[in-house]
Design a protein around this motif. Sequence first.
Motif, mmCIF file in Angstrom:
data_model
loop_
_atom_site.group_PDB
_atom_site.id
_atom_site.type_symbol
_atom_site.label_atom_id
_atom_site.label_comp_id
_atom_site.label_asym_id
_atom_site.label_seq_id
_atom_site.Cartn_x
_atom_site.Cartn_y
_atom_site.Cartn_z
ATOM 1 N N ALA A 110 0.754 -1.138 0.016
ATOM 2 C CA ALA A 110 0.009 0.091 -0.018
ATOM 3 C C ALA A 110 0.930 1.170 -0.042
ATOM 4 N N ASN A 111 0.391 2.449 -0.691
ATOM 5 C CA ASN A 111 0.909 3.686 -0.692
ATOM 6 C C ASN A 111 0.863 4.200 0.523
ATOM 7 N N PRO A 112 1.780 4.866 1.158
ATOM 8 C CA PRO A 112 1.418 5.523 2.258
ATOM 9 C C PRO A 112 0.760 6.607 2.020
ATOM 10 N N LEU A 113 0.685 7.418 0.788
ATOM 11 C CA LEU A 113 -0.143 8.588 0.643
ATOM 12 C C LEU A 113 -1.332 8.446 -0.084
ATOM 13 N N GLU A 114 -1.937 7.096 -0.027
ATOM 14 C CA GLU A 114 -3.200 6.741 -0.601
ATOM 15 C C GLU A 114 -4.257 7.108 0.379
ATOM 16 N N ALA A 115 -4.021 6.877 1.561
ATOM 17 C CA ALA A 115 -4.946 7.231 2.514
ATOM 18 C C ALA A 115 -5.186 8.815 2.509
ATOM 19 N N GLU A 116 -4.142 9.508 2.601
ATOM 20 C CA GLU A 116 -4.367 10.921 2.538
ATOM 21 C C GLU A 116 -4.884 11.391 1.372
ATOM 22 N N LEU A 117 -4.569 10.867 0.246
ATOM 23 C CA LEU A 117 -5.235 11.204 -1.112
ATOM 24 C C LEU A 117 -6.877 11.029 -1.016
ATOM 25 N N ALA A 118 -7.106 9.664 -0.494
ATOM 26 C CA ALA A 118 -8.656 9.367 -0.438
ATOM 27 C C ALA A 118 -9.500 10.339 0.458
ATOM 28 N N LYS A 119 -8.930 10.907 1.825
ATOM 29 C CA LYS A 119 -9.452 11.858 2.648
ATOM 30 C C LYS A 119 -9.740 13.084 1.750
ATOM 31 N N ALA A 120 -8.520 13.422 1.081
ATOM 32 C CA ALA A 120 -8.688 14.879 0.359
ATOM 33 C C ALA A 120 -9.604 14.726 -0.836
ATOM 34 N N ARG A 121 -10.088 13.581 -1.342
ATOM 35 C CA ARG A 121 -11.240 13.629 -2.279
ATOM 36 C C ARG A 121 -12.119 13.517 -1.634
ATOM 37 N N GLN A 122 -12.573 13.157 -0.361
ATOM 38 C CA GLN A 122 -13.806 12.903 0.255
ATOM 39 C C GLN A 122 -13.994 14.400 0.539
ATOM 40 N N ASP A 123 -13.050 15.220 1.032
ATOM 41 C CA ASP A 123 -13.273 16.570 1.351
ATOM 42 C C ASP A 123 -13.648 17.591 0.158
ATOM 43 N N ILE A 124 -13.167 17.170 -0.919
ATOM 44 C CA ILE A 124 -13.574 17.887 -2.125
ATOM 45 C C ILE A 124 -15.123 17.673 -2.585
ATOM 46 N N ALA A 125 -15.378 16.354 -2.593
ATOM 47 C CA ALA A 125 -16.716 16.241 -2.969
ATOM 48 C C ALA A 125 -17.673 16.784 -2.014
ATOM 49 N N ARG A 126 -17.117 16.852 -0.480
ATOM 50 C CA ARG A 126 -18.231 17.104 0.390
ATOM 51 C C ARG A 126 -18.171 18.889 0.417
ATOM 52 N N LEU A 127 -17.192 19.492 0.052
ATOM 53 C CA LEU A 127 -17.114 20.921 -0.321
ATOM 54 C C LEU A 127 -17.657 21.314 -1.514
ATOM 55 N N GLN A 128 -17.671 20.523 -2.438
ATOM 56 C CA GLN A 128 -18.643 20.740 -3.844
ATOM 57 C C GLN A 128 -20.249 20.683 -3.450
ATOM 58 N N ARG A 129 -20.592 19.745 -2.661
ATOM 59 C CA ARG A 129 -22.223 19.569 -2.562
ATOM 60 C C ARG A 129 -22.346 20.738 -1.495
ATOM 61 N N ARG A 130 -21.628 21.347 -0.734
ATOM 62 C CA ARG A 130 -22.086 22.496 0.040
ATOM 63 C C ARG A 130 -21.935 23.680 -0.786
ATOM 64 N N LEU A 131 -21.003 23.799 -1.877
ATOM 65 C CA LEU A 131 -21.141 24.875 -2.780
ATOM 66 C C LEU A 131 -22.232 24.838 -3.525
ATOM 67 N N GLU A 132 -22.853 23.938 -3.769
ATOM 68 C CA GLU A 132 -23.899 23.654 -4.827
ATOM 69 C C GLU A 132 -25.307 24.232 -3.822
ATOM 70 N N ARG A 133 -25.225 23.556 -2.677
ATOM 71 C CA ARG A 133 -26.406 24.232 -2.156
ATOM 72 C C ARG A 133 -26.461 25.684 -1.848
ATOM 73 N N ALA A 134 -25.045 26.132 -1.546
ATOM 74 C CA ALA A 134 -25.153 27.657 -1.508
ATOM 75 C C ALA A 134 -25.346 28.511 -2.538
ATOM 76 N N GLU A 135 -24.868 27.942 -3.758
ATOM 77 C CA GLU A 135 -25.450 28.647 -5.089
ATOM 78 C C GLU A 135 -26.905 28.560 -4.920
ATOM 79 N N ALA A 136 -27.536 27.256 -4.930
ATOM 80 C CA ALA A 136 -28.972 27.133 -4.842
ATOM 81 C C ALA A 136 -29.685 28.210 -4.107
ATOM 82 N N VAL A 137 -29.087 28.438 -2.903
ATOM 83 C CA VAL A 137 -29.791 29.323 -1.980
ATOM 84 C C VAL A 137 -29.498 30.755 -2.298
ATOM 85 N N ILE A 138 -28.301 31.174 -2.857
ATOM 86 C CA ILE A 138 -28.320 32.578 -3.662
ATOM 87 C C ILE A 138 -29.301 32.701 -4.540
#
Length: 162
Positions: A110-138
């Motif tokens: 296993a690549n030691p950076l693989e877990a960190e990359l997976a967490k970063a991808r989850q954060d990006i997906a979560r933030l994109q969902r928040r952005l879409e909701r915020a744009e809809a509210v605006i």
Amino acid sequence: MGLAIEAQGEQKAAEAGAVPEIGEKPRDVAAPAAASPELSARPKRCTFTAAAELCILAETDRAAHTGGIAAILRREGLYSSALTDWRRQRDAGAFEALKPLKRGPKAVPANPLEAELAKARQDIARLQRRLERAEAVIDVQKKFSALPGIALPPVDSDETPQ
């Protein structure tokens, strides 16, 4: 007496079908399969497990001082070259060369950076969902403020409203 024994032998052979009766054609009787050199089984090479090899090596190491290595080699049906190869493998690989290897594809470490990359991808997906909701509210707020004729100050897309 010798004639009687010979007659009994001929009688047993006749019963078995090996000796023809008078006036009969001689019959061929097949020899047993083990007696025929053409039908003998092909000899198989001896294989030893890693544990058996280590056991034989330990036994020969103990017998080295007494001169009993030749007896062990004869008993096991080995040549001294096999013993030499096993010793070389044991010394080079610290018993790893004699252990049976697991067959099939090897596991990729296993690549030691693989877990960190997976967490970063989850954060990006979560933030994109928040952005879409915020744009809809605006968008809803813009439409709602346009109804009574209230104008909202323009908001730059790069700046956050205060």
